[in-house]
Design an enzyme around this catalytic site. Structure first.
Site, mmCIF file in Angstrom:
data_model
loop_
_atom_site.group_PDB
_atom_site.id
_atom_site.type_symbol
_atom_site.label_atom_id
_atom_site.label_comp_id
_atom_site.label_asym_id
_atom_site.label_seq_id
_atom_site.Cartn_x
_atom_site.Cartn_y
_atom_site.Cartn_z
ATOM 1 N N CYS A 153 -15.597 2.758 13.780
ATOM 2 C CA CYS A 153 -16.543 3.586 14.542
ATOM 3 C C CYS A 153 -17.058 2.894 15.794
ATOM 4 O O CYS A 153 -17.394 3.542 16.785
ATOM 5 C CB CYS A 153 -17.712 4.001 13.648
ATOM 6 S SG CYS A 153 -18.867 2.657 13.229
ATOM 7 N N THR A 204 0.826 -1.205 0.000
ATOM 8 C CA THR A 204 0.000 0.000 0.000
ATOM 9 C C THR A 204 0.861 1.255 0.000
ATOM 10 O O THR A 204 0.553 2.241 -0.674
ATOM 11 C CB THR A 204 -0.933 0.003 1.222
ATOM 12 O OG1 THR A 204 -1.764 -1.158 1.179
ATOM 13 C CG2 THR A 204 -1.809 1.242 1.244
ATOM 14 N N LEU A 256 -6.977 -12.136 -1.453
ATOM 15 C CA LEU A 256 -6.413 -10.981 -0.778
ATOM 16 C C LEU A 256 -5.888 -9.953 -1.784
ATOM 17 O O LEU A 256 -5.999 -8.753 -1.587
ATOM 18 C CB LEU A 256 -5.277 -11.406 0.161
ATOM 19 C CG LEU A 256 -4.565 -10.275 0.891
ATOM 20 C CD1 LEU A 256 -5.452 -9.686 1.983
ATOM 21 C CD2 LEU A 256 -3.240 -10.749 1.496
ATOM 22 N N CYS A 290 -19.542 -3.388 12.997
ATOM 23 C CA CYS A 290 -18.785 -3.363 14.252
ATOM 24 C C CYS A 290 -19.505 -4.120 15.364
ATOM 25 O O CYS A 290 -18.886 -4.842 16.152
ATOM 26 C CB CYS A 290 -18.526 -1.932 14.689
ATOM 27 S SG CYS A 290 -17.253 -1.062 13.737
ATOM 28 N N ILE A 349 3.692 -10.608 1.694
ATOM 29 C CA ILE A 349 2.592 -11.257 2.418
ATOM 30 C C ILE A 349 2.447 -12.712 1.989
ATOM 31 O O ILE A 349 2.152 -13.591 2.806
ATOM 32 C CB ILE A 349 1.276 -10.480 2.240
ATOM 33 C CG1 ILE A 349 1.401 -9.091 2.868
ATOM 34 C CG2 ILE A 349 0.110 -11.224 2.887
ATOM 35 C CD1 ILE A 349 0.163 -8.228 2.728
ATOM 36 N N HIS A 353 2.004 1.970 -3.417
ATOM 37 C CA HIS A 353 0.940 2.613 -4.197
ATOM 38 C C HIS A 353 0.890 4.108 -3.896
ATOM 39 O O HIS A 353 0.720 4.936 -4.796
ATOM 40 C CB HIS A 353 -0.419 1.988 -3.874
ATOM 41 C CG HIS A 353 -0.621 0.617 -4.438
ATOM 42 N ND1 HIS A 353 -0.707 0.360 -5.781
ATOM 43 C CD2 HIS A 353 -0.765 -0.589 -3.829
ATOM 44 C CE1 HIS A 353 -0.894 -0.931 -5.980
ATOM 45 N NE2 HIS A 353 -0.927 -1.530 -4.809
#
Length: 346
Positions: free
Chosen positions: A97, A44, A266, A103, A179, A47
């Site tokens: 959140c 990431t 993934l 969640c 990974i 990127h």
């Protein structure tokens, strides 16, 4: 500590980054301030550094980026409990959140209101970082910082590998970047049967063998699906872990999967993927898992069990160590793919 620090900042909406002086972040009532000791580069982050279409749509600027770290707590907010100054810690990078349906039903890893450390909130490529106390993960003081900072990507591998039964089963890991290499270690530690590693990078395939893969397949030299079917006497692979995001590799993974097998996805494709849903999923009775991040906090406890009981030795996954001011060399190496995990020692 001073009022400013050195951080690696994405200060413009284009390729590159700048190492510059920035304010030390302020610790809120329910937050902790961490002195960063080690960080590692994620795909990431590459990127973000290269600034592709995903980054342009997702990342805020200017911002200190980076989200894989280990460090020491140096300040705690007045409402924080269970954490003390001097604790050695890492953190879950998804700040959720806590109130939405996801969640409240144990699925906070897919919270639609997530803020991401180092992506949409300030990160850890710096001397200090502020983290929500609820996201803090305590580390064993015996765990070296350069190993502890790998837990975020290790958690991705753990969730991917353990999203279904693995014991004694044939496993294909398609895409053995960092990974994928970690996934080989996890699969082997958790009792997988034969492990096949697939990639187009010869040096990473060699690393896959060193990590414990039983067979390697270079997708530039042979069709992945044909090779896997041949190696399994036409039965296919019971567990396919797709880590590359390459559309052709994804399609090959479905073709190579055994009937009643599992495929966990993934890798993130850069375009739409065409699949024969009827023959490659429905009539095969495949179980398809989409994987994002880590299960909060099941994946963390699973990897802690593996690390603390020394079921995993991650030292060999780290191939390069740099200072933060060597970031250009580090990101260039990451882009070339001639590495495992790259660690910054702060």
């Amino acid at each position: 500590m001073g009022e400013t620090m050195i951080g690696l900042v994405k200060d413009h909406r284009g390729p590159g980054a700048v190492l510059k002086e920035v304010p030390v972040p302020t610790c809120g009532e329910d937050e902790v301030l961490v002195q960063i000791k080690a960080t590692s580069i994620c795909g990431t982050d590459l990127h973000i550094y290269n600034w592709d279409a995903w980054a342009d749509q997702t990342v805020i600027t200017p911002n200190v980026f980076g989200h894989e770290f280990a460090g020491i707590v140096v300040e705690i907010g007045k409402r924080v409990t269970g954490i003390k100054i001097g604790d050695q810690v890492s953190a879950e990078g998804h700040m959720v959140c806590g109130n939405c349906k996801a969640c409240r039903t144990g699925n906070s890893h897919v919270c639609p209101n997530t803020k991401s450390f180092g992506i949409t909130a300030p990160g850890c490529f710096a001397e200090f970082a502020v983290v929500k106390a609820s996201n803090i993960i305590h580390n064993d003081p015996k765990l070296p910082y350069e190993i502890a900072c790998l837990q975020d990507p290790l958690g991705n591998a753990v969730q991917t590998v353990l999203s279904g039964d693995i014991v004694g089963k044939s496993v294909a890991i398609i895409g053995v970047g960092p990974i994928g290499l970690l996934a080989i270690k996890v699969a082997k530690a958790c009792g997988a049967g034969v492990i096949y590693a697939v990639d187009i990078n010869a040096s990473r395939l060699q690393m896959a063998l060193e990590m414990g893969a039983d067979h390697i397949i270079n997708a530039l030299e042979t069709r992945t699906s044909e090779a896997l079917l041949a190696l399994t006497d036409g039965e296919g692979v019971e567990v396919v872990l797709e880590m590359s995001g390459n559309p052709q590799a994804i399609a090959d993974g479905f073709k190579a999967a055994a009937k009643a097998g599992r495929i966990s996805l993934l890798g993130i494709p850069t375009r739409e993927v065409s699949l024969d849903v009827t023959n490659q999923i429905i009539f095969k009775g495949l179980r398809v898992e989409g994987i994002t991040g880590r299960k909060m906090y099941e994946s963390w406890y699973q990897m802690k069990g593996l690390l603390n009981q020394k079921r995993l030795d991650l030292a060999s996954v780290i191939t390069h160590r740099f200072r933060l001011d060597q970031y250009e060399e580090a990101f260039h190496l990451m882009e070339q793919g001639q590495c495992g995990k790259i660690v910054f020692l702060h």
